[in-house]
Design an enzyme around this catalytic site. Structure first.
Site, PDB file in Angstrom:
ATOM      1  N   TYR A   1       0.841  -1.209   0.000  1.00 32.97           N
ATOM      2  CA  TYR A   1       0.000   0.000   0.000  1.00 32.97           C
ATOM      3  C   TYR A   1       0.870   1.251   0.000  1.00 32.97           C
ATOM      4  CZ  TYR A   1      -3.464   3.419   1.640  1.00 32.97           C
ATOM      5  OH  TYR A   1      -4.269   4.530   1.758  1.00 32.97           O
ATOM      6  N   ALA A   2       1.886   1.266   0.885  1.00 33.80           N
ATOM      7  CA  ALA A   2       2.780   2.436   0.965  1.00 33.80           C
ATOM      8  C   ALA A   2       3.478   2.664  -0.372  1.00 33.80           C
ATOM      9  CB  ALA A   2       3.800   2.221   2.078  1.00 33.80           C
TER      10      ALA A   2
END
Ligand code: NAD
Length: 250
Positions: A155-156
């Protein structure tokens, strides 16, 4: 009203932050093109905003990770309104997991929805904006782009991609009077945010990490989105602005 006579596209507007930004823009007089992958929430929020704020709202259902959806949004916007002023790329998903366990298909899906969709929308809608020589593009990144958390590496990475894509694109588009910026929310009380908030211990830790002393709500994001969409932000280019109650200072 700050957005009177403006036309704004918001993707993933059926819930959470996208919905709050759509409401914020409607309150400032913008006409809206609202997208969501969920037909029901897309239609419901469109009807509700149209009747509450008396602005024109065009729902366009579809998965923004597909070029066909970006083209459909562009074509329907052009047919209904003839131009576009504001694009908010907000649709996103969270698939958490430790890197050693993370499935390759989850990596591909999260990049398609969170990052490729932003490229596709900026390319298709960007073509209209370049022709017009006007536009405001706001991409929803995350503080995760600047400081990733455990079980959120993928996600990051998608959110860092959105942030740096926006920075680079802002330089390409600035000569056409198109501003590209991104917003980095903290931990927000939405269905997606529940991965961080369901556990009461984690929730309390986030409250303690936040100088403002509370968990963010979707409405916290609307003010900055309206500002970046307005003519007041004409000289703001390529920024990635945190709206996180003070969790991160960079
Ligand atoms: P949410 O789950 O409440 O809303 C996301 C919306 O996007 C949903 O209505 C969903 O149906 C839609 N959507 C999902 N995939 C789509 C697709 N492929 N095409 C079109 N629509 C799609 O989530 P949210 O918290 O409001 O998240 C909005 C954005 O904010 C996301 O980009 C997210 O990564 C980002 N963000 C959220 C948080 C948080 O804590 N909630 C923090 C930082 C950033």
């Amino acid at each position: 009203m700050k957005l009177e006579n403006k036309i704004a596209i918001v993707t993933g507007a059926g819930s959470g932050i996208g919905k709050a930004i759509a409401v914020g823009m409607a309150k400032e007089g913008a006409s809206l093109v609202l997208n969501d992958i969920s037909e029901q929430s897309c239609q419901e929020i469109s009807r509700s905003i149209e009747s509450t704020y008396k602005v024109k709202v065009l729902p366009v259902v579809g998965d923004v990770s597909l070029r066909s959806t970006a083209v459909k949004i562009k074509d329907e916007t052009r047919k209904q309104f003839g131009r576009i002023d504001i694009l908010v790329n907000n649709a996103g998903i969270m698939i958490s997991g430790l890197v050693l366990d993370y499935k390759e298909e989850d990596w591909d899906r999260i990049f398609l929805v969170n990052a490729k969709s932003v490229f596709l929308m900026c390319q298709e809608i960007g073509r209209m904006m370049v022709q017009q020589k006007y536009g405001k593009i706001i991409n929803i990144s995350s503080i995760g782009a600047k400081d990733g958390a455990i079980a959120q590496a993928a996600y990051a990475a998608t959110k860092a991609a959105v942030m740096n894509f926006s920075r680079a694109l802002s330089k390409e588009f600035a000569p056409y009077k198109i501003n590209v910026n991104s917003i980095c929310p903290g931990v927000v009380e939405t269905p997606l945010g529940q991965v961080n908030l369901n556990d009461p211990v984690k929730r309390q830790r986030f409250i303690e990490m936040t100088p403002k002393g509370r968990i963010s709500v979707p409405e916290d994001l609307a003010g900055l989105a309206v500002f970046l969409a307005s003519d007041d932000s004409d000289f703001i280019v390529g920024q990635a602005i945190n709206v996180d109650g003070g969790i991160l200072y960079y």
